[in-house]
Enzyme design. Structure first.
Site: not given
Ligand code: F6P
Length: 364
Positions: A77-78, A120, A141, A143, A178, A187, A238, A291
């Site tokens: 977030k930075g 990012g 990453t 990913d 099952r 991502r 995902e 991770r």
């Protein structure tokens, strides 16, 4: 050889096994050149509030390569170019505080920043490079979705963990006849789902690169049943989505974060399978286990190689670049070849072909 350099290193975005190994290699390779290395805490935020910048010595980092996480912290977030900041009225506004980062970087007399991160963090590194900061990027990453490098560290560990989870799901799925649906990370790329799905003997692999048809998935499961295979394992990335449908995200994301938080496809797929086939079906989300913990030997070695290569690239003065694996060599590629791109699964690759050859269904 330049002596007496002062190098800063940060780790940004989600953590990945191998970050500490990069730090260890940078510190040891730097120390052997009589350079000083400093850890910037929590991505770029440590260059805004510089109190927590820490000197990294060989004693502090020796053999941290075996440890997961990052000893200097991380955040997704930075971004200093779009930082959420509370104003005098107590409202949050998005501000560009990148000049402050540059000012602190110069004041502390750093010669280069090694930015370890995914798309990012490397985009931010490139923006700082354009503002005059000497940077070298290191691709991280789980990913594996970064362009210009064959592989990123963290990916092999995530695939190993997902494969082990699949192995374990087989016995319980078989005992109960099952269908087990497991949602994995990645991502908007299907690398983790594809590689673990093949290795862990999944019957169905759903990846973002192949929009799936629920009827085809269910036909495959029922066809297996007719042939005596009464249980099935479905791996859903995902970011996978049904043809004509959209990805499933958890809310609108978080303040100051660029990307949405994905999640929920596994549950959706499990419910649809139960509805259409009548089979007992369960879903699970593997989540952050992918991770956590120690890097595999492959990731550890790759991270150590990336860290040492970053130091050599600084020595050669090749700034604005990222270290990249192009087997058998590690080389410097321009950051602009990496950013705003995403490396997706190549549907013509032999890996996808292998999956199809051994009877795995992609829902197409
Ligand atoms: O990019 C790494 C990753 O683990 C993705 O696979 C996943 O979508 C995301 O980060 C999860 O982010 P967070 O840890 O913020 O929930």
């Amino acid at each position: 050889m330049p002596k007496g350099l002062k190098i800063a290193i940060n780790t940004g975005g989600g953590d990945a096994p191998g970050l500490n190994a990069v730090i260890e290699a940078v510190v040891l390779a730097g120390h052997n050149r009589q350079w000083e290395v400093y850890g910037i805490r929590n991505g770029y935020t440590g260059l805004l509030n510089t109190d927590e910048i820490m000197r990294l010595t060989p004693e502090k980092v020796r053999h941290i390569s075996s440890q997961g996480g990052t000893i200097i912290g991380t955040t997704n977030k930075g971004n200093p170019f779009q930082m959420p900041i509370k104003n005098m009225a107590g409202e949050t506004e998005i501000r560009d505080v990148s000049d402050k980062v540059i000012e602190n970087f110069k004041r502390l007399r750093f010669d280069c920043l090694i930015a370890v991160g995914g798309d990012g963090s490397l985009k931010i590194a490139h923006d700082f490079f354009k503002k005059g900061m000497p940077v070298v990027g290191v691709p991280k990453t789980i990913d594996n979705d970064l362009a210009a490098t064959v592989i990123t560290f963290g990916f092999d560990t995530a695939v190993s963990i997902a494969t082990e989870a699949l192995d374990r799901l087989h016995s319980t799925a078989k005992s109960h006849d099952r269908v087990m649906v497991i949602e994995v990370m990645g991502r908007h790329a299907g690398w983790i789902a594809l590689n673990s799905g093949i290795s862990g003997a999944a019957s169905v692999i759903l990846i973002p690169e192949v929009p799936f048809d629920m009827d085809k998935v269910c036909d495959h499961i029922m066809d297996m049943e007719i042939h005596g295979n009464r249980y099935a394992i479905v791996v859903a990335a995902e970011g996978a989505k049904p043809a004509g449908g959209s990805i499933i995200a958890k809310g609108n994301g978080e303040l100051g974060r660029q990307d949405v938080i994905l999640g929920g496809i596994g549950d959706y797929v499990a419910k649809e399978i139960a509805k259409k086939t009548g089979k007992d079906t369960r879903s699970m989300v593997l989540g952050h286990l992918q991770r956590g913990g120690s890097p595999t030997t492959f990731d550890r070695l790759l991270s150590l190689r990336f860290g040492a290569a970053a130091v050599r690239i600084i020595e050669e003065g090749k700034f604005g670049t990222m270290v990249a694996l192009e087997p058998p060599v590690i080389k410097a590629v321009p950051l602009e070849d990496v950013i705003d791109k995403i490396k997706r699964v190549d549907l013509n690759s032999d890996t996808v072909q292998t999956a199809r050859d051994i009877g795995i269904c992609f829902g197409d």
